[in-house]
Design a protein around this motif. Structure first.
Motif, PDB file in Angstrom:
ATOM      1  N   VAL A 144      63.837 -17.330  22.084  1.00  0.00           N
ATOM      2  CA  VAL A 144      63.267 -17.911  23.294  1.00  0.00           C
ATOM      3  C   VAL A 144      64.396 -18.303  24.241  1.00  0.00           C
ATOM      4  N   VAL A 145      65.569 -18.610  23.695  1.00  0.00           N
ATOM      5  CA  VAL A 145      66.723 -18.944  24.534  1.00  0.00           C
ATOM      6  C   VAL A 145      67.127 -17.737  25.373  1.00  0.00           C
ATOM      7  N   ALA A 146      67.089 -16.546  24.770  1.00  0.00           N
ATOM      8  CA  ALA A 146      67.453 -15.341  25.509  1.00  0.00           C
ATOM      9  C   ALA A 146      66.402 -15.040  26.575  1.00  0.00           C
ATOM     10  N   VAL A 147      65.133 -15.012  26.174  1.00  0.00           N
ATOM     11  CA  VAL A 147      64.061 -14.713  27.122  1.00  0.00           C
ATOM     12  C   VAL A 147      64.081 -15.708  28.287  1.00  0.00           C
ATOM     13  N   VAL A 189      56.448 -15.229  32.458  1.00  0.00           N
ATOM     14  CA  VAL A 189      57.412 -14.959  31.393  1.00  0.00           C
ATOM     15  C   VAL A 189      56.736 -15.008  30.027  1.00  0.00           C
ATOM     16  N   GLN A 190      55.900 -16.027  29.820  1.00  0.00           N
ATOM     17  CA  GLN A 190      55.203 -16.144  28.536  1.00  0.00           C
ATOM     18  C   GLN A 190      54.297 -14.932  28.303  1.00  0.00           C
ATOM     19  N   ALA A 191      53.611 -14.495  29.363  1.00  0.00           N
ATOM     20  CA  ALA A 191      52.736 -13.327  29.230  1.00  0.00           C
ATOM     21  C   ALA A 191      53.560 -12.086  28.947  1.00  0.00           C
ATOM     22  N   TRP A 192      54.671 -11.938  29.680  1.00  0.00           N
ATOM     23  CA  TRP A 192      55.585 -10.798  29.471  1.00  0.00           C
ATOM     24  C   TRP A 192      56.028 -10.746  28.013  1.00  0.00           C
ATOM     25  N   ALA A 193      56.330 -11.921  27.460  1.00  0.00           N
ATOM     26  CA  ALA A 193      56.858 -11.964  26.096  1.00  0.00           C
ATOM     27  C   ALA A 193      55.783 -11.686  25.054  1.00  0.00           C
ATOM     28  N   SER A 194      54.506 -11.916  25.378  1.00  0.00           N
ATOM     29  CA  SER A 194      53.488 -11.790  24.334  1.00  0.00           C
ATOM     30  C   SER A 194      52.635 -10.532  24.456  1.00  0.00           C
ATOM     31  N   VAL A 195      52.899  -9.725  25.475  1.00  0.00           N
ATOM     32  CA  VAL A 195      52.096  -8.519  25.670  1.00  0.00           C
ATOM     33  C   VAL A 195      52.231  -7.562  24.479  1.00  0.00           C
ATOM     34  N   LEU A 249      45.644 -20.146  21.713  1.00  0.00           N
ATOM     35  CA  LEU A 249      46.207 -21.131  20.786  1.00  0.00           C
ATOM     36  C   LEU A 249      47.726 -21.205  20.923  1.00  0.00           C
ATOM     37  N   THR A 250      48.370 -20.039  20.968  1.00  0.00           N
ATOM     38  CA  THR A 250      49.829 -20.028  21.128  1.00  0.00           C
ATOM     39  C   THR A 250      50.217 -20.693  22.442  1.00  0.00           C
ATOM     40  N   GLY A 251      49.480 -20.361  23.509  1.00  0.00           N
ATOM     41  CA  GLY A 251      49.782 -20.918  24.823  1.00  0.00           C
ATOM     42  C   GLY A 251      49.666 -22.433  24.850  1.00  0.00           C
ATOM     43  N   LEU A 252      48.652 -22.970  24.198  1.00  0.00           N
ATOM     44  CA  LEU A 252      48.454 -24.425  24.170  1.00  0.00           C
ATOM     45  C   LEU A 252      49.645 -25.133  23.535  1.00  0.00           C
ATOM     46  N   GLN A 253      50.295 -24.463  22.570  1.00  0.00           N
ATOM     47  CA  GLN A 253      51.366 -25.115  21.818  1.00  0.00           C
ATOM     48  C   GLN A 253      52.765 -24.827  22.328  1.00  0.00           C
ATOM     49  N   SER A 254      52.886 -23.880  23.265  1.00  0.00           N
ATOM     50  CA  SER A 254      54.233 -23.463  23.674  1.00  0.00           C
ATOM     51  C   SER A 254      54.947 -24.562  24.434  1.00  0.00           C
ATOM     52  N   PHE A 255      56.219 -24.726  24.161  1.00  0.00           N
ATOM     53  CA  PHE A 255      57.048 -25.558  25.030  1.00  0.00           C
ATOM     54  C   PHE A 255      58.520 -25.205  24.958  1.00  0.00           C
ATOM     55  N   ALA A 256      58.931 -24.404  23.962  1.00  0.00           N
ATOM     56  CA  ALA A 256      60.341 -24.040  23.862  1.00  0.00           C
ATOM     57  C   ALA A 256      60.784 -23.267  25.114  1.00  0.00           C
ATOM     58  N   LEU A 257      59.944 -22.326  25.555  1.00  0.00           N
ATOM     59  CA  LEU A 257      60.274 -21.545  26.744  1.00  0.00           C
ATOM     60  C   LEU A 257      60.443 -22.460  27.956  1.00  0.00           C
TER      61      LEU A 257
ATOM     62  N   GLU B 220      64.813 -19.541  15.595  1.00  0.00           N
ATOM     63  CA  GLU B 220      64.302 -20.918  15.680  1.00  0.00           C
ATOM     64  C   GLU B 220      65.149 -21.739  16.652  1.00  0.00           C
ATOM     65  N   TYR B 221      64.482 -22.407  17.576  1.00  0.00           N
ATOM     66  CA  TYR B 221      65.248 -23.142  18.580  1.00  0.00           C
ATOM     67  C   TYR B 221      65.012 -24.655  18.531  1.00  0.00           C
ATOM     68  N   ILE B 222      63.740 -25.081  18.622  1.00  0.00           N
ATOM     69  CA  ILE B 222      63.464 -26.506  18.799  1.00  0.00           C
ATOM     70  C   ILE B 222      63.989 -27.335  17.627  1.00  0.00           C
ATOM     71  N   TRP B 223      63.674 -26.904  16.410  1.00  0.00           N
ATOM     72  CA  TRP B 223      64.104 -27.684  15.249  1.00  0.00           C
ATOM     73  C   TRP B 223      65.626 -27.708  15.140  1.00  0.00           C
ATOM     74  N   ALA B 224      66.248 -26.537  15.331  1.00  0.00           N
ATOM     75  CA  ALA B 224      67.709 -26.463  15.269  1.00  0.00           C
ATOM     76  C   ALA B 224      68.331 -27.358  16.340  1.00  0.00           C
ATOM     77  N   LEU B 225      67.669 -27.441  17.505  1.00  0.00           N
ATOM     78  CA  LEU B 225      68.159 -28.303  18.581  1.00  0.00           C
ATOM     79  C   LEU B 225      68.145 -29.762  18.147  1.00  0.00           C
ATOM     80  N   LEU B 226      67.037 -30.184  17.532  1.00  0.00           N
ATOM     81  CA  LEU B 226      66.929 -31.570  17.078  1.00  0.00           C
ATOM     82  C   LEU B 226      68.006 -31.888  16.052  1.00  0.00           C
ATOM     83  N   VAL B 227      68.166 -31.018  15.068  1.00  0.00           N
ATOM     84  CA  VAL B 227      69.114 -31.288  13.994  1.00  0.00           C
ATOM     85  C   VAL B 227      70.541 -31.294  14.534  1.00  0.00           C
ATOM     86  N   SER B 228      70.849 -30.351  15.441  1.00  0.00           N
ATOM     87  CA  SER B 228      72.237 -30.338  15.903  1.00  0.00           C
ATOM     88  C   SER B 228      72.507 -31.396  16.962  1.00  0.00           C
ATOM     89  N   THR B 229      71.461 -31.990  17.546  1.00  0.00           N
ATOM     90  CA  THR B 229      71.707 -33.145  18.396  1.00  0.00           C
ATOM     91  C   THR B 229      72.198 -34.305  17.535  1.00  0.00           C
TER      92      THR B 229
END
Lengths: 319, 289
Positions: A144-147, A189-195, A249-257, B220-229
């Motif tokens: 998700v960091v790259a995207v 972006v989220q849609a692009w990633a999940s298509v 369901l995935t959309g409701l929980q997403s926040f890393a992006l 994995e990003y979020i969990w790794a972020l928490l731990v490395s903080t």
């Protein structure tokens, strides 16, 4: 990782075969087999106790407490205060945060569904199908960091998207800095990633539509558009619904992006419930409010999950 | 083949879409080669003037890449190994052994998949902080930082995967009991039956599950972020690259970040291209990710 099952696997879980008893070996008492079984299951059960059941109880306790996060003895129970404060006048939780969450999920579903239906039906007629699907699949195996960063860069004034707009003679847009365009920009972006994964599920659905239906339609002189709306879409309905609900369901929980792209900003323009939970806990140390927000979101997710289970169980009985 | 009457329209749509999917990745690679002064200038240029490797040098220099790589590899290896082991053990017990409580435990495994990951973020972190007798904590989890300062924290919440258990069980159920019975009559214990008879037959599923787990753990990003903080020594690649933006001169950040991203996604990309058949099957089995 996964909180929903493909319809086919759920169905397999209910097949009578799964209940077939294992045969006891001669001279091996059943008690011994039970002992071995519990030995094999021990790591799993221990994990469930420490990382599943204990955390659920802990989270529920925290959602009804005030706590600074240091000494476990200092947890101060406050009943439903955290929940009432989330929904009090002037709280940002209901609007814009929860509203953003729903808009984010709905927007993603709409875009990803439209895109994946079109592409999946078209790929079905082409050569090199595996190659095409692989290309659409690339974002799923990427962090998700790259995207997030690639798109964040593409949305910048000197980035690719504005470069294309400028070439077309249009002015630059501050996609992620403008509160009006920030949320739609992240949704894209989220849609692009999940298509890609939606295409996979729809492909499986398309393969199960008998070729003879298309031949009959062609004999009747139906054009490709008619065939698509009258045959493909109705017969694809279970797959479409499955994609719809799971993407929602995935959309409701997403926040890393969103953390990577906008950190919820500008203002609260792209803030969503899971991100708010994260910020309340790990930026402000307000474990109580954070846990309450998590449970509110969980209830929303649970309701959608139950609708899904109900639908696909009923579907299974029909078949 | 009536459906192939108008394939030109399909080609147009699919190729346009594929370009949209690939261009961001190409842009990432192109940007990673752009030299000083080339990035962010108007009008936008897609191609770099020359293959400038200074961003890769800067990324490697700014990040402690060997340490990030090591942490990512250890966490991913431990998670993947543990998931494969626990899933195949538990899957075998649930599919082929008879014991009181089997149906209950199987239902428990299924029901755990209904709980979304975000719900566990806070309690998992707090449980690791207050882990007794670790990182300076006393018996009641007070005083220190607990397990959050150890590399183990990166892997712990992911060591068991309910979907993995479910997948293994569903596959193992179809192995005929007679085969297992024959081995038992030859004097093999349950452990030998599991290791010598069942595991070799489940190899394709193990590869699928291993690959799914590997990609998830690596990304994995979020969990790794928490731990490395809590402890920068256990930072993983995705977290390190995201943090890069804070260290570097803003006018040069993006190309360097892109170089770091290219390096970080290469291992997964190569693995995926080699074994994509298994991965795609896994995604279809697990529904949508």
């Amino acid at each position: 990782m996964v909180n929903t099952l493909a319809p086919e696997t759920t169905e397999r879980a209910h097949s009578p075969r799964s209940l077939a008893p294992a045969v006891d070996g001669p001279g091996r008492p059943r008690r011994r087999q039970a002992l071995v079984a519990y030995f094999f299951l021990a790591p799993t059960l221990l994990f469930f106790a420490v990382f599943l059941i204990l955390p659920l109880g802990f989270a529920l306790l925290l959602s009804m407490s005030r706590w600074a996060g240091f000494d476990l003895g200092d947890i101060d129970p406050v009943g439903l205060d955290n929940f009432t404060r989330l929904f009090a006048d002037g709280s940002t939780f209901l609007a814009p945060i929860l509203t953003n969450t729903l808009l984010f999920a709905l927007g993603t579903v709409a875009l990803a569904l439209a895109g994946s239906v079109l592409v999946a039906t078209c790929i079905d007629k082409l050569r090199f199908q595996g190659l095409w699907r692989t290309l659409y699949f690339l974002p799923i195996i990427t962090t998700v960091v790259a995207v997030g960063n690639v798109w964040k860069y593409m949305y910048e004034p000197g980035g690719l998207v504005n470069g294309v707009l400028n070439t077309l003679g249009l002015g630059s847009v501050a996609f992620l800095q403008d509160p009006d365009t920030a949320l739609p920009s992240v949704v894209v972006v989220q849609a692009w990633a999940s298509v890609g994964s939606a295409i996979l599920v729809l492909t499986a659905g398309l393969k199960s539509i008998p070729e003879s239906y298309y031949e009959a339609a062609a004999l009747d002189g139906a054009g490709p558009v008619t065939v698509f709306w009258r045959i493909t879409v109705p017969l694809l309905r279970p797959s479409l619904l499955f994609v719809c609900i799971t993407q929602f369901l995935t959309g409701l929980q997403s926040f890393a992006l969103i953390i990577v792209m906008t950190k919820g900003g500008p203002g609260d323009a792209t803030n969503v419930a899971a991100l708010e939970m994260y910020r309340q806990a790990f930026s402000y140390g307000d474990w109580g409010t954070a846990s309450a927000a998590a449970f509110v979101l969980f209830v929303v997710v649970l309701m959608v999950t139950l609708v899904q289970l109900w639908f696909f169980r009923r579907k299974g009985e029909d078949v | 083949m009536i459906r192939r009457r108008f394939p030109w329209f399909s080609y147009l749509l699919v190729v346009t879409g594929a370009v949209l999917m690939v261009v961001p990745f190409l842009d990432m690679v192109m940007t990673s080669f752009k030299g000083p002064g080339e990035y962010g200038t108007l009008p936008y240029r897609f191609l770099p003037k020359a293959l400038d490797l200074s961003n890769y040098r800067a990324a490697v220099g700014q990040l402690d890449l060997p340490v990030l790589f090591r942490n990512s590899v250890i966490a991913t290896a431990v998670i993947t190994g543990s998931v494969l082991l626990t899933s195949s053990l538990a899957g075998y017990a649930l599919a082929k052994l008879r014991f009181p409580g089997r149906d209950f435990i199987f239902r428990l495994v299924l029901s755990t998949m209904m709980f979304p990951p975000f719900l566990f973020l806070i309690p998992h972190f707090l449980i690791l902080v207050h882990w007794p007798l670790a990182g300076g904590n006393d018996l009641f989890g007070r005083g220190g930082a607990g397990l959050t300062v150890s590399i183990a924290a990166l892997a712990m919440p992911f060591l068991v995967n309910s979907f993995g258990i479910f997948l293994m069980r569903q596959f193992m159920v179809s192995i005929p009991d007679e085969v297992l019975e024959a081995a038992r009559i030859d004097g093999a214990g349950e452990f030998a039956v599991w290791w010598r008879i069942v595991l070799p037959q489940t190899k394709p599923v193990l590869v699928t599950l291993g690959l799914l787990t590997f990609v998830d753990a690596w990304n994995e990003y979020i969990w790794a972020l928490l731990v490395s903080t809590a402890n920068p020594d256990v930072m993983t690649l995705p977290v390190g690259i995201q943090l890069l933006q804070d260290y570097v001169d803003p006018t040069r950040t993006m190309p360097i970040v892109m170089a770091g991203l290219v390096l970080s996604i290469l291992p997964v990309l190569i693995l995926f291209l080699l074994l994509q058949k298994y991965y795609i099957r896994g995604v279809m089995l697990s529904g949508l990710k």
